[in-house]
Scaffold this active site. Structure first.
Site, PDB file in Angstrom:
ATOM      1  N   ARG A  70     -51.602  25.815  -5.906  1.00  0.00           N
ATOM      2  CA  ARG A  70     -50.929  24.883  -6.801  1.00  0.00           C
ATOM      3  C   ARG A  70     -50.397  23.713  -5.978  1.00  0.00           C
ATOM      4  O   ARG A  70     -50.053  23.866  -4.812  1.00  0.00           O
ATOM      5  CB  ARG A  70     -49.761  25.581  -7.504  1.00  0.00           C
ATOM      6  N   TYR A 198     -58.793  24.863  -8.700  1.00  0.00           N
ATOM      7  CA  TYR A 198     -58.046  26.062  -8.314  1.00  0.00           C
ATOM      8  C   TYR A 198     -57.288  26.633  -9.531  1.00  0.00           C
ATOM      9  O   TYR A 198     -56.615  25.882 -10.262  1.00  0.00           O
ATOM     10  CB  TYR A 198     -57.063  25.756  -7.175  1.00  0.00           C
ATOM     11  N   GLY A 199     -57.345  27.936  -9.704  1.00  0.00           N
ATOM     12  CA  GLY A 199     -56.795  28.627 -10.875  1.00  0.00           C
ATOM     13  C   GLY A 199     -55.444  28.132 -11.367  1.00  0.00           C
ATOM     14  O   GLY A 199     -55.291  27.758 -12.529  1.00  0.00           O
ATOM     15  N   LYS A 207     -49.544  28.687 -15.896  1.00  0.00           N
ATOM     16  CA  LYS A 207     -48.296  28.011 -15.524  1.00  0.00           C
ATOM     17  C   LYS A 207     -48.038  26.777 -16.393  1.00  0.00           C
ATOM     18  O   LYS A 207     -46.903  26.509 -16.788  1.00  0.00           O
ATOM     19  CB  LYS A 207     -48.329  27.609 -14.049  1.00  0.00           C
ATOM     20  N   HIS A 227     -40.631  33.261 -15.956  1.00  0.00           N
ATOM     21  CA  HIS A 227     -41.534  33.663 -14.876  1.00  0.00           C
ATOM     22  C   HIS A 227     -41.173  35.107 -14.478  1.00  0.00           C
ATOM     23  O   HIS A 227     -40.589  35.345 -13.425  1.00  0.00           O
ATOM     24  CB  HIS A 227     -41.331  32.692 -13.706  1.00  0.00           C
ATOM     25  N   SER A 249     -42.449  33.234  -6.146  1.00  0.00           N
ATOM     26  CA  SER A 249     -43.790  33.603  -5.717  1.00  0.00           C
ATOM     27  C   SER A 249     -43.702  34.311  -4.358  1.00  0.00           C
ATOM     28  O   SER A 249     -42.850  33.987  -3.545  1.00  0.00           O
ATOM     29  CB  SER A 249     -44.663  32.349  -5.583  1.00  0.00           C
ATOM     30  N   ALA A 250     -44.584  35.292  -4.150  1.00  0.00           N
ATOM     31  CA  ALA A 250     -44.686  36.014  -2.870  1.00  0.00           C
ATOM     32  C   ALA A 250     -43.498  36.919  -2.555  1.00  0.00           C
ATOM     33  O   ALA A 250     -43.128  37.092  -1.404  1.00  0.00           O
ATOM     34  CB  ALA A 250     -44.931  35.035  -1.712  1.00  0.00           C
ATOM     35  N   CYS A 251     -42.880  37.487  -3.592  1.00  0.00           N
ATOM     36  CA  CYS A 251     -41.833  38.493  -3.373  1.00  0.00           C
ATOM     37  C   CYS A 251     -42.258  39.851  -3.939  1.00  0.00           C
ATOM     38  O   CYS A 251     -41.419  40.729  -4.150  1.00  0.00           O
ATOM     39  CB  CYS A 251     -40.514  38.058  -4.006  1.00  0.00           C
ATOM     40  N   ASP A 278     -46.434  38.529 -14.571  1.00  0.00           N
ATOM     41  CA  ASP A 278     -46.094  37.164 -14.151  1.00  0.00           C
ATOM     42  C   ASP A 278     -45.250  36.383 -15.161  1.00  0.00           C
ATOM     43  O   ASP A 278     -44.391  35.621 -14.764  1.00  0.00           O
ATOM     44  CB  ASP A 278     -47.378  36.382 -13.850  1.00  0.00           C
ATOM     45  N   ARG A 370     -57.594  35.142  -4.483  1.00  0.00           N
ATOM     46  CA  ARG A 370     -57.141  35.770  -5.728  1.00  0.00           C
ATOM     47  C   ARG A 370     -58.176  36.700  -6.343  1.00  0.00           C
ATOM     48  O   ARG A 370     -59.371  36.574  -6.096  1.00  0.00           O
ATOM     49  CB  ARG A 370     -56.851  34.661  -6.767  1.00  0.00           C
TER      50      ARG A 370
HETATM   51  C1  OXD Z   1     -47.237  31.886  -8.602  1.00  0.00           C
HETATM   52  C2  OXD Z   1     -48.402  32.567  -9.192  1.00  0.00           C
HETATM   53  O1  OXD Z   1     -47.430  31.048  -7.718  1.00  0.00           O
HETATM   54  O2  OXD Z   1     -48.178  33.466 -10.028  1.00  0.00           O
HETATM   55  O3  OXD Z   1     -46.118  32.177  -9.012  1.00  0.00           O
HETATM   56  O4  OXD Z   1     -49.544  32.227  -8.853  1.00  0.00           O
HETATM   57 MN    MN Z   2     -46.168  33.478 -10.727  1.00  0.00          MN
END
Ligand code: OXD
Ligand code: MN
Length: 596
Positions: A70, A198-199, A207, A227, A249-251, A278, A370
């Site tokens: 993103r 990109y997704g 999002k 979120h 993100s990333a937790c 998500d 992904r």
């Molecule tokens: C994020 C995702 O970045 O879910 O939060 O891809």
């Molecule tokens: Mn997310």
């Protein structure tokens, strides 16, 4: 396929006028049409068909090397005034944004097919659900949308002649980074995305719609788009309680959503069910409780680090009908990524399509590679995940990555204080991993990159939602921190499945079954009330986890909190005028309690 909705037809006609496609194909949602598109994309090399014995109906795709994540700096909220977007969003005036992207996208589909995807966020026809129309020139987007959302004719049927749909326009154009824009027009129910494949930038249901546009809709219509993952905890009596949880993100959101309880709990009959990983759309039900629905139909998960130990359920999701993006492509037509297992393949192609060996010193899969997997593949998918009314929430959990500041878990004093707890959410950047207190990035409710309007108004909306029902019907609000470190940088808490022990305490608090100690920041567990039975974790060499360690990660470290207050005030000041005074008062009150 025939569309009788004149507004949809008008949007498609205007888009075609701008994009000048070679032809127009409406996605009807049939397997036959999707299969024909897969064939076509395989023939052009857009996707690769994987080993159909080992990975039936699975495909592989690479994005452009400059287009792998993103792009927050190029993401704009295009509301009527800058004030409406607020200080935490990039803003562009709608007229300017339309004119700019008209110019960028004009004629961009001249040699291409334009696909029209009617999609539903949420079960088709549910009162929770919302419809979108995504226009795109990418078969990859069509195939991903068919996994992540409900698509096709049935969506148009549910829409009828309503004008309540999101107009999503995506064109890959030249994948030029300098002309890449992700634009949300909340007041027009519209999205424009160009020069990306990109997704996160192009699956407009996710999002862009289900968070940025939907958060604005929720504000206007009296509900919330968050979120958050949603999970159910079933106890041995067969009762299930639901929790929604927000993490930056990333937790480890997907891991928590699909958690497997420790052996001792499983033997007794406890189970975790996944409703979503998500996004949660939350509404107040007829009984006054908060109900959450997962608007998506699939998981767009980060591949690296996903393995048989960290998340066997996620891995199981990817064994069929999945699209892999930017991972390693093996010679036998299967895939690999860092952290999948300890046997990296040799003589293969990395995510860029270059020859690669594990000793090259570079990563084979992109760190943000992904999988797009259907939710129905998930072994622990909740039987309620498609309930059109959503699931009733007992608790809302916030969390972040803090080396020292936040305890393992604490409960807010009440709803208003809980909104405060969410508003001060933060995560520390990598410096935290080496034991130092890292750079703090404030990420309220994990919505910083996803809130489609002024963050101050968003906080006020949270406060207002709490006044719409009786206090005892509201979900209780908690904060967790799985990431406390010792001075050498070792994790003090095992995390993963053992996080269930914390969820158990949270649900006991919701049921009024356990006491807690009142502290300056909220209610913290008595260490004895967190079940450590069967927990076997080595923090560092010669140091096995014990109750003293639990006590240490349950302590409230006043000096760290007082330090944090400075950054909270700075952040609130940035939001400015729109900042609710209740939350400003909460900072004062917390400071007084910490100093007392
Ligand atoms: C994020 C995702 O970045 O879910 O939060 O891809
Ligand atoms: Mn997310």
């Amino acid at each position: 396929m025939e569309c009788t909705n004149s507004r949809v037809n008008q949007f498609v006609a205007e888009s075609a006028e701008l994009l000048q496609p070679k032809n127009i194909v409406w996605i009807d949602g049939s397997e036959a049409q999707l299969e024909a598109l897969r064939e076509e994309a395989v023939s052009t090399g857009e996707i690769v068909r994987l080993n159909q014995e080992k990975l039936p109906n699975c495909y592989y795709h690479r994005t452009a090397v400059n287009d792998v994540a993103r792009v927050e700096a190029r993401t704009f909220i295009c509301s009527g005034t800058k004030e409406n977007a607020g200080a935490t969003n990039n803003w562009m005036a709608p007229a300017e944004a339309y004119a700019m992207t008209d110019e960028i996208m004009a004629g961009s589909m001249q040699d291409h097919t334009m696909y029209v995807i009617p999609f539903s966020m949420g079960v088709v026809g549910s009162p929770f659900s919302k419809v979108g129309i995504e226009i795109t020139d990418s078969i990859y987007v069509v195939l991903n949308m068919a996994i992540m959302t409900r698509v096709g004719e049935k969506v148009l049927a549910a829409l009828g002649d309503s004008d309540d749909f999101v107009r999503g326009l995506h064109s890959k154009c030249e994948l030029d980074e300098e002309k890449r824009y992700i634009l949300q027009f909340p007041e027009d129910n519209a999205i424009r995305s160009c020069n990306s494949g990109y997704g996160g930038n192009v699956l407009l249901g996710k999002k862009c719609f289900a968070l940025r546009i939907a958060s604005y809709q929720g504000w206007k219509e009296g509900w919330m788009a968050e979120h958050m993952l949603i999970l159910g905890v079933e106890n041995p009596q067969g009762e299930t309680k639901y929790i929604a949880a927000a993490f930056p993100s990333a937790c480890g959101k997907t891991n928590l959503a699909m958690l497997i309880p420790p052996e001792g709990y499983r033997a007794k009959g406890y189970k975790v069910w996944t409703v979503g990983d998500d996004i949660a759309w939350i509404r107040i039900g007829k009984d006054g409780r908060f109900y959450a629905q997962n608007p998506e139909a699939g998981f767009f998960g980060v591949a690296p680090g996903t393995n048989e130990k960290s998340n066997p359920n996620a891995l199981a999701c990817t064994r069929e009908g999945t699209i892999f993006t930017n991972v390693v492509l093996k010679k036998d037509g299967t895939v690999w990524w860092e952290g999948l297992d300890k046997n990296p393949p040799h003589g293969v192609e990395n995510w860029k399509g270059e020859p690669w060996n594990p000793d090259d010193g570079s990563k084979g899969a992109h760190p943000n590679s992904r999988f797009t997997a259907p939710a129905r593949n998930c072994p622990c998918i909740s039987p309620e995940w498609e309930n059109p009314n959503g699931v009733p929430l007992s608790a809302i959990v916030f969390g972040g990555r803090r080396a020292k500041t936040a305890p393992l878990v604490y409960q807010s004093r009440d709803w208003e204080h809980g909104v405060f707890v969410g508003s001060i959410m933060a995560s520390e950047t990598t410096a935290a991993a080496s034991g130092a207190v890292g750079v703090v990035r404030r990420d309220p409710m994990a919505m910083l990159p996803f809130c489609g309007y002024n963050m101050g108004d968003y906080f006020q909306h949270w406060l207002d939602m709490g006044k719409k029902t009786d206090a005892d019907k509201l979900p209780k609000i908690f904060n967790v921190n799985w990431f406390r470190l010792d001075d050498e940088g070792h994790f003090l808490w095992p995390g993963f499945g053992d996080n269930f022990r914390v969820l158990e305490w949270i649900l006991k608090r919701c049921a009024g079954e356990v006491d807690a100690q009142e502290t300056a920041i909220g209610y913290v567990p008595y260490a004895e009330d967190i079940n450590l039975e069967g927990l076997d974790y080595t923090i560092s060499e010669g140091h096995k986890f014990g109750i003293e360690d639990l006590k240490s990660i349950l302590t409230v470290e006043a000096p760290y909190w007082l330090e944090d207050i400075k950054s909270i005030r700075e952040f609130y000041a940035k939001i400015g005028e729109a900042m609710p005074k209740e939350l400003l008062a909460e900072v004062e009150a917390m400071e007084q309690r910490l100093k007392a």
